[in-house]
Design an enzyme around this catalytic site. Structure first.
Site, PDB file in Angstrom:
ATOM      1  CE  LYS A 176      -4.321  -1.483   2.158  1.00  0.00           C
ATOM      2  NZ  LYS A 176      -5.258  -1.262   3.286  1.00  0.00           N
ATOM      3  CD  GLU A 180      -0.556  -0.335  12.922  1.00  0.00           C
ATOM      4  OE1 GLU A 180      -1.113  -1.437  12.727  1.00  0.00           O
ATOM      5  OE2 GLU A 180      -0.987   0.729  12.444  1.00  0.00           O
ATOM      6  CD  GLU A 208      -8.457  -3.055   2.522  1.00  0.00           C
ATOM      7  OE1 GLU A 208      -7.366  -3.024   3.125  1.00  0.00           O
ATOM      8  OE2 GLU A 208      -9.225  -2.084   2.449  1.00  0.00           O
ATOM      9  NE  ARG A 218      -3.284  -5.244   2.475  1.00  0.00           N
ATOM     10  CZ  ARG A 218      -2.253  -4.927   1.709  1.00  0.00           C
ATOM     11  NH1 ARG A 218      -2.149  -5.457   0.494  1.00  0.00           N
ATOM     12  NH2 ARG A 218      -1.321  -4.105   2.130  1.00  0.00           N
ATOM     13  CG  ASN A 238      -7.935  -1.277   7.202  1.00  0.00           C
ATOM     14  OD1 ASN A 238      -6.839  -0.738   7.119  1.00  0.00           O
ATOM     15  ND2 ASN A 238      -8.599  -1.699   6.138  1.00  0.00           N
ATOM     16  CG  HIS A 241      -7.412   6.586   9.698  1.00  0.00           C
ATOM     17  ND1 HIS A 241      -7.592   5.814   8.581  1.00  0.00           N
ATOM     18  CD2 HIS A 241      -6.105   6.451  10.028  1.00  0.00           C
ATOM     19  CE1 HIS A 241      -6.450   5.231   8.246  1.00  0.00           C
ATOM     20  NE2 HIS A 241      -5.534   5.605   9.120  1.00  0.00           N
ATOM     21  CG  HIS A 264      -0.948   5.746  11.931  1.00  0.00           C
ATOM     22  ND1 HIS A 264      -2.245   5.845  11.469  1.00  0.00           N
ATOM     23  CD2 HIS A 264      -0.580   4.446  11.717  1.00  0.00           C
ATOM     24  CE1 HIS A 264      -2.642   4.677  10.993  1.00  0.00           C
ATOM     25  NE2 HIS A 264      -1.649   3.816  11.136  1.00  0.00           N
TER      26      HIS A 264
END
Length: 376
Positions: free
Chosen positions: A145, A187, A239, A244, A248, A255, A269
């Site tokens: 990505k 993450e 995705e 996938r 998220n 976000h 982030h």
């Protein structure tokens, strides 16, 4: 050394993890270098360049190779149209061809920007990711990505463009600020929460060792995270199947919080993802999918490594409706519906397509009004 394959047919590549890799980068990256008379293009942010350019250059000087550097300022401000234009013009001036590789040395911003530039340069040239932050090592460097930001939102202009290789030196994390380390850890925890209950439990017991950069724990956390992402990307590269989308988890809420804080240093982030996972867990419990105890277990796992786990720990002066309005700009929005990543249990995430944004608004208003901090 760990070598983890990302199986994508003709677009497959390896992720190499090795302490001290930067010091012998010319050997590790030898298969991706242009002809001997061409300079090797490197993209880095200013901080990363200051820390590592000497070691990287010394490795290539030893074999008689010259590097050219494109330096961007640290932060999300580098992921913009003007910087992208300057970068692509620079690469064209260097004579980069479709068969060449550009090296991205830095965090997720540098990787996203460089990858997108390489996706569109002459309709696609190669690039090599050399991530130097925990977040980039376990997440953004793997999977292809690439994107830049616009006034409408984050990562809304981009492309899928797989790297030719990902080269990880865990020793780069020794100079990573503690706050950035914590943001990356969010993450790591995500992989346990979305699909590996045993890894989540291991992190509950060993998270402090990962944050402290103890070599064995850190390498295990990085490698386990990458293997998890590699499996998911191999199943659903673009995705399309929904598999996938599990990656998220925490990002829709996160976000929105990032947008409300202006994508600034107020909320990194990974910090947004951490809070987003707590909100996703609590919202899952609200809908009856997740046990309340597991929702608070999620919050505890985040709080115990020093990350903020309560939305009231942010200096927000907004309503739930304002946060949901940010969500309406999410690139996953389709036909007026926004899919949400929710939890049935720790280690069992799923994609819910029946979420009513009015209910999310009410939930967020409740969270924003809750001034009593949980005790962990």
């Amino acid at each position: 050394m760990d070598v983890i394959p990302v199986e994508l047919g003709g677009r497959s590549y390896d992720v190499t993890i090795e302490a001290g890799l930067l010091n012998r980068l010319s050997a590790v990256a030898s298969g991706y270098l242009p002809s001997a008379d061409q300079a090797i293009p490197f993209v880095a942010d200013r901080n990363t360049h200051e820390r590592y350019s000497q070691a990287v250059s010394a490795s290539f000087d030893a074999v008689g190779r010259k590097l050219e550097w494109f330096i961007v300022e640290p932060g999300e401000g580098a992921k913009t149209w003007p910087v992208l234009e300057k970068l692509t013009d620079w690469l064209l001036a260097l004579g980069v061809t479709r068969g060449d590789h550009v090296f991205a040395l830095g965090g997720g911003v540098v990787g996203d920007l460089t990858g997108f530039a390489c996706a569109i340069l002459k309709r696609g040239c190669g690039f090599v990711q050399i991530p130097t932050t925990l977040l980039a090592q376990v997440d953004s460097s793997v999977g292809g990505k690439t994107a830049i930001n616009t006034g409408a939102g984050k990562n809304l202009i981009g492309a899928f463009h797989q790297p030719s290789a990902v080269l990880i030196d865990p020793l780069t994390l020794d100079t990573l600020p503690d706050r950035e380390m914590g943001a990356g850890y969010a993450e790591v925890l995500k992989y346990g929460l979305l699909g590996d209950a045993d890894f989540f439990a291991w992190l509950e017991a060993n998270g402090s060792k990962v944050i402290a950069r103890e070599p064995a724990a850190l390498t295990h956390a990085i490698a386990t995270s990458i293997r998890a992402k590699a499996r998911i990307v191999a199943e659903d590269e673009r995705e399309l199947s929904g598999r996938r989308a599990l990656l998220n988890l925490g990002h829709t809420f996160g976000h929105a919080l990032e947008a409300e804080t202006g994508f600034s240093q107020e909320l990194l982030h990974g910090e947004g993802v951490a809070l987003g996972m707590v909100l996703a867990a609590r919202y899952s419990a609200r809908r009856g999918h997740l046990d309340d105890g597991d929702a608070e277990r999620t919050a505890c796992a985040i709080a115990q490594v020093g990350l903020r786990s309560e939305i009231t720990q942010l200096s927000l002066s907004c309503s739930g409706a304002k946060l949901v309005d940010h969500m309406r700009h999410d690139k996953k929005m389709e036909g007026g519906t926004l899919p949400f990543l929710l939890l049935n249990a720790v280690g069992d995430a799923f994609l819910a397509r029946d979420v009513k944004l009015d209910d999310v608004t009410a939930f967020l208003d409740e969270q924003l009004a809750c001034n009593n901090q949980a005790e962990f």
